[in-house]
Scaffold this motif. Structure first.
Motif, PDB file in Angstrom:
ATOM      1  N   MET A  75      40.842  34.116  42.446  1.00 47.57           N
ATOM      2  CA  MET A  75      40.934  35.536  42.139  1.00 47.57           C
ATOM      3  C   MET A  75      40.987  36.229  43.496  1.00 47.57           C
ATOM      4  SD  MET A  75      38.270  35.955  38.931  1.00 47.57           S
ATOM      5  CE  MET A  75      38.443  37.741  38.893  1.00 47.57           C
ATOM      6  N   HIS A  76      42.182  36.625  43.882  1.00 49.13           N
ATOM      7  CA  HIS A  76      42.415  37.144  45.226  1.00 49.13           C
ATOM      8  C   HIS A  76      41.697  38.459  45.504  1.00 49.13           C
ATOM      9  CE1 HIS A  76      45.239  34.020  46.099  1.00 49.13           C
ATOM     10  NE2 HIS A  76      46.013  34.346  45.080  1.00 49.13           N
ATOM     11  N   HIS A  77      41.523  38.714  46.787  1.00 44.32           N
ATOM     12  CA  HIS A  77      40.907  39.954  47.233  1.00 44.32           C
ATOM     13  C   HIS A  77      41.854  41.119  46.999  1.00 44.32           C
ATOM     14  CE1 HIS A  77      39.822  43.125  50.086  1.00 44.32           C
ATOM     15  NE2 HIS A  77      38.596  42.748  49.799  1.00 44.32           N
ATOM     16  N   SER A  78      41.300  42.221  46.574  1.00 44.29           N
ATOM     17  CA  SER A  78      42.026  43.487  46.533  1.00 44.29           C
ATOM     18  C   SER A  78      40.977  44.584  46.679  1.00 44.29           C
ATOM     19  CB  SER A  78      42.831  43.635  45.237  1.00 44.29           C
ATOM     20  OG  SER A  78      41.976  43.629  44.110  1.00 44.29           O
ATOM     21  N   GLU A  79      41.436  45.793  46.832  1.00 42.69           N
ATOM     22  CA  GLU A  79      40.526  46.904  47.068  1.00 42.69           C
ATOM     23  C   GLU A  79      39.452  46.993  45.985  1.00 42.69           C
ATOM     24  OE1 GLU A  79      40.506  51.472  48.498  1.00 42.69           O
ATOM     25  OE2 GLU A  79      42.222  50.166  48.807  1.00 42.69           O
ATOM     26  N   GLY A  80      38.199  47.141  46.431  1.00 41.82           N
ATOM     27  CA  GLY A  80      37.092  47.293  45.499  1.00 41.82           C
ATOM     28  C   GLY A  80      36.473  45.981  45.048  1.00 41.82           C
TER      29      GLY A  80
ATOM     30  N   THR B 145      32.943  33.605  46.332  1.00 43.79           N
ATOM     31  CA  THR B 145      33.145  32.338  47.016  1.00 43.79           C
ATOM     32  C   THR B 145      34.391  32.498  47.888  1.00 43.79           C
ATOM     33  OG1 THR B 145      34.589  31.386  45.321  1.00 43.79           O
ATOM     34  CG2 THR B 145      32.203  31.027  45.054  1.00 43.79           C
ATOM     35  N   LYS B 146      34.761  31.420  48.560  1.00 44.36           N
ATOM     36  CA  LYS B 146      35.907  31.475  49.466  1.00 44.36           C
ATOM     37  C   LYS B 146      37.179  32.007  48.798  1.00 44.36           C
ATOM     38  CE  LYS B 146      38.572  28.131  51.974  1.00 44.36           C
ATOM     39  NZ  LYS B 146      38.671  26.721  52.314  1.00 44.36           N
ATOM     40  N   LYS B 147      37.375  31.706  47.514  1.00 46.43           N
ATOM     41  CA  LYS B 147      38.618  32.081  46.848  1.00 46.43           C
ATOM     42  C   LYS B 147      38.438  32.970  45.626  1.00 46.43           C
ATOM     43  CE  LYS B 147      41.215  28.137  48.472  1.00 46.43           C
ATOM     44  NZ  LYS B 147      42.003  26.975  48.099  1.00 46.43           N
ATOM     45  N   VAL B 148      37.214  33.458  45.411  1.00 44.18           N
ATOM     46  CA  VAL B 148      36.977  34.290  44.228  1.00 44.18           C
ATOM     47  C   VAL B 148      36.374  35.633  44.645  1.00 44.18           C
ATOM     48  CG1 VAL B 148      35.751  34.498  42.025  1.00 44.18           C
ATOM     49  CG2 VAL B 148      36.702  32.285  42.725  1.00 44.18           C
ATOM     50  N   TYR B 149      37.120  36.690  44.326  1.00 51.09           N
ATOM     51  CA  TYR B 149      36.707  38.066  44.586  1.00 51.09           C
ATOM     52  C   TYR B 149      36.679  38.814  43.267  1.00 51.09           C
ATOM     53  CZ  TYR B 149      37.794  37.090  49.489  1.00 51.09           C
ATOM     54  OH  TYR B 149      37.824  36.562  50.748  1.00 51.09           O
ATOM     55  N   VAL B 150      35.642  39.619  43.063  1.00 49.26           N
ATOM     56  CA  VAL B 150      35.489  40.318  41.793  1.00 49.26           C
ATOM     57  C   VAL B 150      35.095  41.779  41.995  1.00 49.26           C
ATOM     58  CG1 VAL B 150      34.836  38.213  40.535  1.00 49.26           C
ATOM     59  CG2 VAL B 150      33.068  39.646  41.573  1.00 49.26           C
ATOM     60  N   ASP B 151      35.378  42.578  40.971  1.00 52.33           N
ATOM     61  CA  ASP B 151      34.866  43.940  40.929  1.00 52.33           C
ATOM     62  C   ASP B 151      33.886  44.023  39.758  1.00 52.33           C
ATOM     63  OD1 ASP B 151      36.457  44.142  38.623  1.00 52.33           O
ATOM     64  OD2 ASP B 151      38.006  45.328  39.616  1.00 52.33           O
ATOM     65  N   GLN B 152      33.364  45.218  39.493  1.00 49.54           N
ATOM     66  CA  GLN B 152      32.360  45.352  38.430  1.00 49.54           C
ATOM     67  C   GLN B 152      32.939  45.003  37.066  1.00 49.54           C
ATOM     68  OE1 GLN B 152      29.035  45.858  39.093  1.00 49.54           O
ATOM     69  NE2 GLN B 152      28.894  45.149  36.977  1.00 49.54           N
ATOM     70  N   ASP B 153      34.189  45.377  36.818  1.00 52.58           N
ATOM     71  CA  ASP B 153      34.816  45.049  35.536  1.00 52.58           C
ATOM     72  C   ASP B 153      34.895  43.536  35.336  1.00 52.58           C
ATOM     73  OD1 ASP B 153      36.171  45.447  33.067  1.00 52.58           O
ATOM     74  OD2 ASP B 153      38.110  45.290  34.078  1.00 52.58           O
ATOM     75  N   ASP B 154      35.256  42.813  36.416  1.00 52.08           N
ATOM     76  CA  ASP B 154      35.302  41.346  36.336  1.00 52.08           C
ATOM     77  C   ASP B 154      33.908  40.792  36.021  1.00 52.08           C
ATOM     78  OD1 ASP B 154      38.038  41.331  37.076  1.00 52.08           O
ATOM     79  OD2 ASP B 154      37.525  41.209  39.206  1.00 52.08           O
ATOM     80  N   LYS B 155      32.882  41.292  36.717  1.00 54.12           N
ATOM     81  CA  LYS B 155      31.514  40.819  36.480  1.00 54.12           C
ATOM     82  C   LYS B 155      31.099  41.073  35.038  1.00 54.12           C
ATOM     83  CE  LYS B 155      29.755  41.559  41.175  1.00 54.12           C
ATOM     84  NZ  LYS B 155      28.776  42.317  41.980  1.00 54.12           N
ATOM     85  N   ASP B 156      31.382  42.280  34.544  1.00 55.69           N
ATOM     86  CA  ASP B 156      31.020  42.619  33.159  1.00 55.69           C
ATOM     87  C   ASP B 156      31.753  41.714  32.175  1.00 55.69           C
ATOM     88  OD1 ASP B 156      29.443  44.651  34.212  1.00 55.69           O
ATOM     89  OD2 ASP B 156      30.879  46.244  33.730  1.00 55.69           O
ATOM     90  N   THR B 157      33.018  41.427  32.462  1.00 54.16           N
ATOM     91  CA  THR B 157      33.811  40.569  31.583  1.00 54.16           C
ATOM     92  C   THR B 157      33.268  39.150  31.583  1.00 54.16           C
ATOM     93  OG1 THR B 157      35.759  41.962  31.955  1.00 54.16           O
ATOM     94  CG2 THR B 157      36.143  39.750  31.064  1.00 54.16           C
ATOM     95  N   PHE B 158      32.933  38.629  32.747  1.00 59.45           N
ATOM     96  CA  PHE B 158      32.331  37.290  32.809  1.00 59.45           C
ATOM     97  C   PHE B 158      31.023  37.251  32.020  1.00 59.45           C
ATOM     98  CE2 PHE B 158      34.712  36.432  36.956  1.00 59.45           C
ATOM     99  CZ  PHE B 158      35.592  35.549  36.363  1.00 59.45           C
TER     100      PHE B 158
END
Length: 160
Positions: A110-115, A120-133
């Motif tokens: 999950m690539h890096h993007s704003e926010g 981990t080395k290859k996983v970037y999340v925002d709050q929506d991703d965290k809530d979805t997980f």
């Protein structure tokens, strides 16, 4: 037909590429890659590129929209060992809520993007991703981060 034989579901921003198409496919014994992504289902260029990887692994590949995946996957033959590949956690939640029986979710890239923040080395999340997980875990899905099969699994609940 019944319950589809989904051997693994993986989130990968790149969808099908060498690591997914060769390393993961052989590791889990899949014989069909199912890309559930609305954009890829419409893009001949994306399909052509991903199909080349599938040919290398001598497995079948399908490109379905999320809706087609929800309405059609139960028709899969039991001999199809399906590797379901999606782009985002939100797509997985939509599939699960639509009745697709996903028991296990491998979070790959999950690539890096704003926010977004790095987990981990290859996983970037925002709050929506965290809530979805968190919602997926509540629904009984075993969600973990694992880049390649040799690495240890990191439970998503331990890092969000």
């Amino acid at each position: 037909m019944g319950i589809p034989n989904i051997v693994l579901t993986r989130i990968d921003n790149r969808l099908v590429h060498g690591q997914v198409g060769v390393v993961w496919t052989s590791s889990i014994g899949a014989n069909l890659l199912l890309v559930a992504n609305d954009d890829a289902a419409k893009s001949e260029l994306q399909q052509e590129l991903m199909s080349a990887t599938a040919e290398t692994s001598e497995v079948g590949i399908r490109f379905w929209s999320l809706e087609k995946t929800i309405t059609t996957i139960e028709k899969a033959s039991p001999r199809q060992k399906i590797f379901l590949i999606v782009k985002t956690p939100q797509d997985v939640l939509r599939l699960v809520q639509g009745g697709v029986p996903i028991a296990e979710l491998n979070v790959g890239n999950m690539h890096h993007s704003e926010g977004k923040v790095q987990l981990t080395k290859k996983v970037y999340v925002d709050q929506d991703d965290k809530d979805t997980f968190s919602k997926l875990v509540e629904l009984g899905v075993d969600v973990y981060i694992q880049d390649v099969p040799e690495e240890r699994k990191i439970a998503i609940k331990d890092v969000i």
